[in-house]
Write a protein that holds these residues in place. Structure first.
Motif, PDB file in Angstrom:
ATOM      1  N   ALA A  28       3.569   9.518  -3.911  1.00 58.23           N
ATOM      2  CA  ALA A  28       3.762   8.451  -2.926  1.00 58.23           C
ATOM      3  C   ALA A  28       4.830   8.892  -1.925  1.00 58.23           C
ATOM      4  CB  ALA A  28       4.172   7.165  -3.613  1.00 58.23           C
ATOM      5  N   GLU A  29       4.471   8.832  -0.643  1.00 56.55           N
ATOM      6  CA  GLU A  29       5.405   9.256   0.395  1.00 56.55           C
ATOM      7  C   GLU A  29       5.800   8.112   1.319  1.00 56.55           C
ATOM      8  OE1 GLU A  29       5.725  12.752   3.731  1.00 56.55           O
ATOM      9  OE2 GLU A  29       4.734  13.133   1.827  1.00 56.55           O
ATOM     10  N   PHE A  30       4.891   7.166   1.540  1.00 60.82           N
ATOM     11  CA  PHE A  30       5.175   6.027   2.395  1.00 60.82           C
ATOM     12  C   PHE A  30       4.701   4.756   1.701  1.00 60.82           C
ATOM     13  CE2 PHE A  30       4.547   9.577   5.304  1.00 60.82           C
ATOM     14  CZ  PHE A  30       5.660   9.482   6.117  1.00 60.82           C
ATOM     15  N   ALA A  31       5.365   3.654   2.005  1.00 55.55           N
ATOM     16  CA  ALA A  31       4.938   2.347   1.510  1.00 55.55           C
ATOM     17  C   ALA A  31       4.696   1.448   2.710  1.00 55.55           C
ATOM     18  CB  ALA A  31       5.998   1.737   0.603  1.00 55.55           C
ATOM     19  N   ILE A  32       3.564   0.785   2.708  1.00 56.89           N
ATOM     20  CA  ILE A  32       3.236  -0.177   3.753  1.00 56.89           C
ATOM     21  C   ILE A  32       3.351  -1.555   3.134  1.00 56.89           C
ATOM     22  CG2 ILE A  32       1.468  -0.982   5.351  1.00 56.89           C
ATOM     23  CD1 ILE A  32       0.317   1.877   5.279  1.00 56.89           C
ATOM     24  N   GLN A  35       0.842  -1.182   0.000  1.00 62.57           N
ATOM     25  CA  GLN A  35       0.000   0.000   0.000  1.00 62.57           C
ATOM     26  C   GLN A  35       0.884   1.240   0.000  1.00 62.57           C
ATOM     27  OE1 GLN A  35      -2.280  -0.486   3.607  1.00 62.57           O
ATOM     28  NE2 GLN A  35      -4.069  -1.145   2.447  1.00 62.57           N
ATOM     29  N   PHE A  36       0.448   2.251  -0.689  1.00 60.16           N
ATOM     30  CA  PHE A  36       1.176   3.515  -0.724  1.00 60.16           C
ATOM     31  C   PHE A  36       0.326   4.611  -0.107  1.00 60.16           C
ATOM     32  CE2 PHE A  36       2.959   0.995  -4.145  1.00 60.16           C
ATOM     33  CZ  PHE A  36       4.316   1.131  -3.902  1.00 60.16           C
ATOM     34  N   ILE A  37       0.941   5.452   0.671  1.00 64.57           N
ATOM     35  CA  ILE A  37       0.279   6.612   1.249  1.00 64.57           C
ATOM     36  C   ILE A  37       0.827   7.825   0.506  1.00 64.57           C
ATOM     37  CG2 ILE A  37      -0.051   8.021   3.313  1.00 64.57           C
ATOM     38  CD1 ILE A  37       0.337   5.466   4.959  1.00 64.57           C
ATOM     39  N   GLU A  38      -0.099   8.594  -0.016  1.00 66.22           N
ATOM     40  CA  GLU A  38       0.299   9.738  -0.822  1.00 66.22           C
ATOM     41  C   GLU A  38       0.116  11.042  -0.058  1.00 66.22           C
ATOM     42  OE1 GLU A  38      -1.772   9.711  -4.527  1.00 66.22           O
ATOM     43  OE2 GLU A  38      -0.863   7.830  -5.181  1.00 66.22           O
ATOM     44  N   ARG A  39       0.944  11.999  -0.435  1.00 65.54           N
ATOM     45  CA  ARG A  39       0.808  13.359   0.052  1.00 65.54           C
ATOM     46  C   ARG A  39       1.026  14.279  -1.136  1.00 65.54           C
ATOM     47  NH1 ARG A  39       4.277  15.272   5.021  1.00 65.54           N
ATOM     48  NH2 ARG A  39       2.791  13.943   6.083  1.00 65.54           N
TER      49      ARG A  39
END
Length: 123
Positions: free
Chosen positions: A13-17, A5-9
């Motif tokens: 994409a800023e973080f990868a889970i 999963q990617f968290i975007e800002r």
């Protein structure tokens, strides 16, 4: 589950889970890369001077650094006093802790022992 999963800002994409199974496989590789980077930094900072174990052991046992290095170099107090231009009694007093020695004297001793002056001064 292998989906990441990617968290975007702001649309990027800023973080990868990642699933724990993937993390468990990747974590040792990351640690290896960190170790390699630390080794490369240490190697780049190496000035070529190393303290022999016998000198370190002597200092840890309470021997003055000048005496430890003098004995490592197989020098007598007479030989070191002559090589450094310092009187034997003065050298003896420094080694026994009765005198600290001036920077100029320590520098002369360091030169005669072929060591950096900062490692000869006791804390």
């Amino acid at each position: 589950m292998t989906a990441i999963q990617f968290i975007e800002r702001d649309g990027r994409a800023e973080f990868a889970i990642v699933p724990i199974e993937i993390w468990n496989r990747v974590a040792p590789l990351i640690e290896d890369l960190d170790d390699e980077a630390l080794f490369d930094q240490a190697k780049a900072a190496d000035d070529g001077f190393h303290v022999p174990a016998v000198v370190l052991d002597a200092e840890l046992a309470g021997v003055h650094p000048i005496r430890a290095w003098r004995e490592y170099r197989n020098l007598t107090q007479d030989a070191l006093s002559e090589a450094s231009g310092i009187s034997k009694p003065y050298l003896s007093q420094i080694e026994s802790g009765k005198r600290n020695g001036t920077f100029k004297k320590l520098a002369a001793i360091a030169k005669a022992l072929s060591v950096p002056v900062d490692i000869l001064a006791q804390q």
